[in-house]
Design a protein around this motif. Structure first.
Motif, PDB file in Angstrom:
ATOM      1  N   THR A  84       0.862  -1.191   0.000  1.00  0.00           N
ATOM      2  CA  THR A  84       0.000   0.000   0.000  1.00  0.00           C
ATOM      3  C   THR A  84       0.894   1.236   0.000  1.00  0.00           C
ATOM      4  O   THR A  84       1.443   1.583  -1.021  1.00  0.00           O
ATOM      5  N   THR A 133      -0.860   0.904  -6.205  1.00  0.00           N
ATOM      6  CA  THR A 133      -1.667   1.479  -5.126  1.00  0.00           C
ATOM      7  C   THR A 133      -2.319   2.717  -5.721  1.00  0.00           C
ATOM      8  O   THR A 133      -1.609   3.619  -6.188  1.00  0.00           O
ATOM      9  N   ILE A 271      -4.425  -2.112  -5.119  1.00  0.00           N
ATOM     10  CA  ILE A 271      -4.988  -1.853  -3.792  1.00  0.00           C
ATOM     11  C   ILE A 271      -5.248  -0.352  -3.693  1.00  0.00           C
ATOM     12  O   ILE A 271      -4.471   0.450  -4.215  1.00  0.00           O
ATOM     13  N   THR A 279      -8.779  -4.420  -2.414  1.00  0.00           N
ATOM     14  CA  THR A 279      -7.711  -5.063  -3.160  1.00  0.00           C
ATOM     15  C   THR A 279      -8.308  -5.834  -4.338  1.00  0.00           C
ATOM     16  O   THR A 279      -9.417  -6.367  -4.226  1.00  0.00           O
TER      17      THR A 279
END
Ligand code: FES
Length: 505
Positions: A84, A133, A271, A279
């Motif tokens: 993340t 991310t 994510i 996710t």
């Protein structure tokens, strides 16, 4: 009234378990002696055992149930160093040297898995891909920019992008190249197949009851005793707690739905940043590509209506993807440490032969592999540049606020739960609740046949918190340190080592 899970779509089984055979390793037959005993047959335990055996050690893996079927069987299996947003945090709180150690360790874990797959010719759908991310709103973009800067400074393959393969717009995304995905059980079953022999073993259906550190160490199980020079505890939550892991680990559950799409499947692993992350990744299966969408995380035993969490997750997926059908649903559990770095190394400051691996915080594929590599080196007295960072006995101030918060939360469940919930509900078949009976508080479950009622003490056999009914998984979950028990009171996983105590209603 608790929601019922009868209306939930998808089969309630992990895709990984559904697409691989069950294992049948024997229980511990009697007494066995090895160089290293490994408690727990998940990715961390099996990786450590494999690498130790490759280095000439004899090993015995002791698993209470079946290997690769606990937490590892329920992962989303992303092999990535993109956790993340962590590198900007690590540089600010641990300094650049330790942040680089974390980056190097997790990149090395990707290559370690790739090397084992190649060396042993393992058919586990291992594929290189990008990891992202992403932020959906402009307000969340600044931390992504800081993350890319930090990651690039540490030598990671990071870039900032404003476009992803996702079928919905993003404000920005961090992209790491050269990451990977695989089928975790196909990988682990192949490693496990090669472990027994030449003095090494895997024992399933063998519950560890006690570990005494000595020379050699003695591990008492419900089947016999194992003696070993060194012991690795890789059972998700460390066994025996001289180093106060119960106060330093926070167990969390999250949910996954496996869906089939009408239309193209986005390549890559994703994510979202922000408070409640989601996710996304896909995997090949018989009907094309299964897209796994995860989220709705919460502290274990504090999830409330867990059926509604699956429903919200499905709705989230349908808002963003052309979902044709929901094929699977499952949930998983992760332990988080108070400073976000796993605990891997000597179990407590005075021990010489007892090691732990825990607290992978949702990044267990690389985290467990780092643990296997690091523990091999520690046990063989080899230098390892990641050892200080991962040392379970490290003293840092980074986790103090989280430590205080966690333990206030736990204290609430020691005291508050004993005073809460007084009424006795009319339980439908398949439902459970903690109710007040003449014998005091009772965990009560009405079986699907509608007539059999199981009753137990609701007191968790670890340290005495009151368990909570999880309606989606039909389990009793402890809100303090995450022990879980099946509807019939049998232990699913620790830190508890005993079933719930049966009680007459
Ligand atoms: Fe610690 Fe239940 S897991 S009291």
């Amino acid at each position: 009234m608790t929601n019922t899970n009868d209306a939930l779509p998808g089969r309630p089984i992990s895709f990984w378990l559904d697409t691989t055979p069950r294992t049948k390793f024997p229980p511990l037959p009697d007494n066995v002696s090895v160089d290293v005993a490994v408690v727990g047959g998940g990715l961390a335990g099996l990786t450590a055992a494999t690498l130790l055996k490759e280095a000439g050690q004899t090993v015995a893996v002791l698993e209470m149930g079946h290997i690769a079927q606990g937490v590892t069987g329920y992962t989303t299996a992303k092999i990535t160093s993109l956790h993340t947003l962590i590198y900007d945090y690590l540089i600010r709180h641990f300094g650049e040297e330790k942040a680089r150690a974390y980056a190097d360790a997790n990149q090395a874990a990707i290559e370690q898995i790739a090397a084992l797959v190649t060396r042993r010719n393992i058919a586990c759908d291992f594929t290189r891909t990008e990891a992202y991310t992403y932020a959906e709103i402009e307000d969340d973009v600044n931390p992504l920019e800081a993350e890319v800067k930090a990651a690039a400074r540490l030598g990671l393959p990071a870039a900032l992008t404003y476009e992803t393969p996702l079928p919905f717009p993003v404000a920005a995304a961090v992209r790491f190249d050269g990451q990977a995905r695989f089928h975790p059980r196909k990988y682990l079953l192949a490693l496990a197949q090669d472990l027994p022999g030449e003095g090494s073993h895997i024992f399933e259906g063998t519950r560890v009851l006690d570990i005494v550190e000595d020379e050699p160490c003695r591990i008492t199980t419900d089947k016999g005793t194992v003696t070993a020079r060194d012991v690795v505890i890789a059972s998700h939550f460390p066994f025996g707690d001289k180093a106060l892991y119960a106060a330093r680990l926070s167990p969390h559950r999250s949910y996954v739905v496996g869906v089939r799409l009408d239309g193209p499947v986005p390549p890559g692993m994703f994510i979202s940043s922000g408070e409640s992350p989601h996710t996304i990744r896909s995997h090949p299966w018989e009907a094309g590509e299964l897209v796994m969408v995860g989220g709705e995380g919460h502290k274990t035993g504090q999830g409330g209506d867990t059926v509604a969490r699956y429903q919200r997750l499905e709705a989230w997926a349908r808002e963003r993807f052309p979902v044709r059908s929901v094929e699977y649903r499952w949930s998983t559990q992760d332990n988080r440490t108070i400073d976000r770095v796993p605990y891997v190394g000597r179990a407590n400051p005075t021990t010489k032969h007892l090691y732990v691996a825990t607290g992978f915080g949702g990044w267990g594929m690389t985290g467990s592999t780092v643990a296997g590599m690091l523990l091999r080196d520690r046990i063989l007295s080899r230098e390892n540049p990641w050892a200080d960072l991962y040392d379970p006995n490290r003293l840092t101030l980074e986790g103090v606020p989280q430590f205080v918060k966690e333990n206030v939360n736990i204290a609430t469940h020691f005291i508050g739960d004993r005073l809460a919930r007084g009424e006795s509900p009319d339980l439908a078949p398949g439902e459970g609740a903690v109710v007040e009976t003449e014998q005091g508080k009772t965990a009560m479950y009405r079986a699907e046949d509608g007539t059999t009622v199981h009753t137990f003490s609701p007191v968790c056999t670890h340290m005495g918190c009151i368990v909570d009914w999880n309606p989606a998984e039909k389990s009793w979950d402890c809100p303090c340190h995450g022990s879980r028990f099946a509807a019939d009171g049998k232990l699913i996983h620790g830190p508890a080592v005993k079933d719930l105590e049966p009680k007459s209603s």
